[in-house]
Motif scaffolding. Structure first.
Motif, short mmCIF file in Angstrom:
data_model
loop_
_atom_site.label_atom_id
_atom_site.label_comp_id
_atom_site.label_asym_id
_atom_site.label_seq_id
_atom_site.Cartn_x
_atom_site.Cartn_y
_atom_site.Cartn_z
N PRO A 21 0.83 -1.20 0.00
CA PRO A 21 0.00 0.00 0.00
C PRO A 21 0.87 1.25 0.00
CG PRO A 21 -0.49 -1.41 1.89
CD PRO A 21 0.65 -2.01 1.17
N LEU A 22 0.31 2.35 -0.39
CA LEU A 22 1.04 3.61 -0.45
C LEU A 22 1.62 3.93 0.92
CD1 LEU A 22 1.78 5.94 -2.34
CD2 LEU A 22 -0.29 7.10 -1.56
N ALA A 23 2.92 4.13 0.97
CA ALA A 23 3.61 4.41 2.23
C ALA A 23 3.18 5.76 2.78
CB ALA A 23 5.11 4.38 2.01
N ALA A 24 3.21 5.88 4.10
CA ALA A 24 2.81 7.13 4.74
C ALA A 24 3.79 8.25 4.41
CB ALA A 24 2.72 6.93 6.25
N TYR A 25 5.06 7.91 4.24
CA TYR A 25 6.08 8.92 3.96
C TYR A 25 6.85 8.54 2.70
CZ TYR A 25 5.11 9.98 8.80
OH TYR A 25 4.48 10.29 9.97
N ILE A 26 7.33 9.54 2.00
CA ILE A 26 8.13 9.31 0.81
C ILE A 26 9.53 8.90 1.25
CG2 ILE A 26 9.13 10.38 -1.24
CD1 ILE A 26 6.73 12.30 -1.24
N LEU A 31 1.79 -7.06 -1.23
CA LEU A 31 1.14 -6.94 0.07
C LEU A 31 -0.15 -6.15 -0.09
CD1 LEU A 31 4.27 -5.90 2.16
CD2 LEU A 31 3.33 -8.19 1.84
N THR A 32 -1.19 -6.59 0.59
CA THR A 32 -2.45 -5.86 0.53
C THR A 32 -2.63 -5.07 1.81
OG1 THR A 32 -3.64 -7.73 1.46
CG2 THR A 32 -3.55 -7.59 -0.93
N ALA A 33 -3.34 -3.98 1.71
CA ALA A 33 -3.59 -3.13 2.88
C ALA A 33 -4.62 -3.80 3.77
CB ALA A 33 -4.10 -1.77 2.43
N PRO A 34 -4.41 -3.76 5.08
CA PRO A 34 -5.43 -4.31 5.98
C PRO A 34 -6.68 -3.46 5.92
CG PRO A 34 -3.74 -3.18 7.23
CD PRO A 34 -3.29 -3.19 5.80
N ASP A 35 -7.82 -4.10 6.19
CA ASP A 35 -9.08 -3.38 6.18
C ASP A 35 -9.09 -2.40 7.35
OD1 ASP A 35 -11.66 -2.53 5.75
OD2 ASP A 35 -12.59 -4.30 6.66
N PRO A 36 -9.15 -1.09 7.08
CA PRO A 36 -9.07 -0.14 8.17
C PRO A 36 -10.33 -0.10 9.04
CG PRO A 36 -9.50 1.00 6.13
CD PRO A 36 -9.30 -0.45 5.79
#
Length: 133
Positions: A33-38, A64-69
């Protein structure tokens, strides 16, 4: 995560949805998933480029898949449980709440001399010192 983050691929201006990093020691490309920071050695990719990603020969791609928030806002059950807990604490007899006196007995210093303030005011939330320190 800024909405201004764009795909790292040349001439692609679509918004980034995933981050690609390489683990050279394991010959693995990790797409998550898109990282929080570059990060300096990672690459943000749009949906099209992330789904079409292939690795060099001899390398593996780990997706990797993002966990369901879950729900972003508290549900009505959460708010109701919080309200019930506050009502129950307000109705509890004085000895069960841990308070010693009525109003006016607050701002007592902790025993360890660290300057932590324990509030004894009735009906207020307070910070408790860490028992391990």
């Amino acid at each position: 995560m800024s909405p201004a983050r764009r795909c790292s691929r040349t001439a692609c201006s679509r918004p980034a949805v995933a981050t690609l990093t390489y683990v050279y020691a394991d010959s693995t490309a990790v797409l998550g998933p898109l990282a929080a920071y570059i990060e300096p050695h990672s690459y943000d990719l749009c949906a099209e480029h992330s789904t079409g990603l292939t690795a060099p020969r001899g390398w593996a791609v780990l997706r990797l898949t993002a966990p369901d928030p879950g729900p972003v806002q508290p549900s009505s059950d959460d708010l109701e449980a919080l309200a019930n807990a506050v009502r129950e604490a307000a109705r509890a007899p004085r000895g069960e709440r841990g308070g010693r006196g009525g109003r006016g007995e607050h701002d007592k210093r902790g025993d360890d001399g660290d300057g932590a303030v324990l509030s004894r005011a009735r009906g207020h939330l307070r910070a408790l010192p860490d028992p391990d320190h």
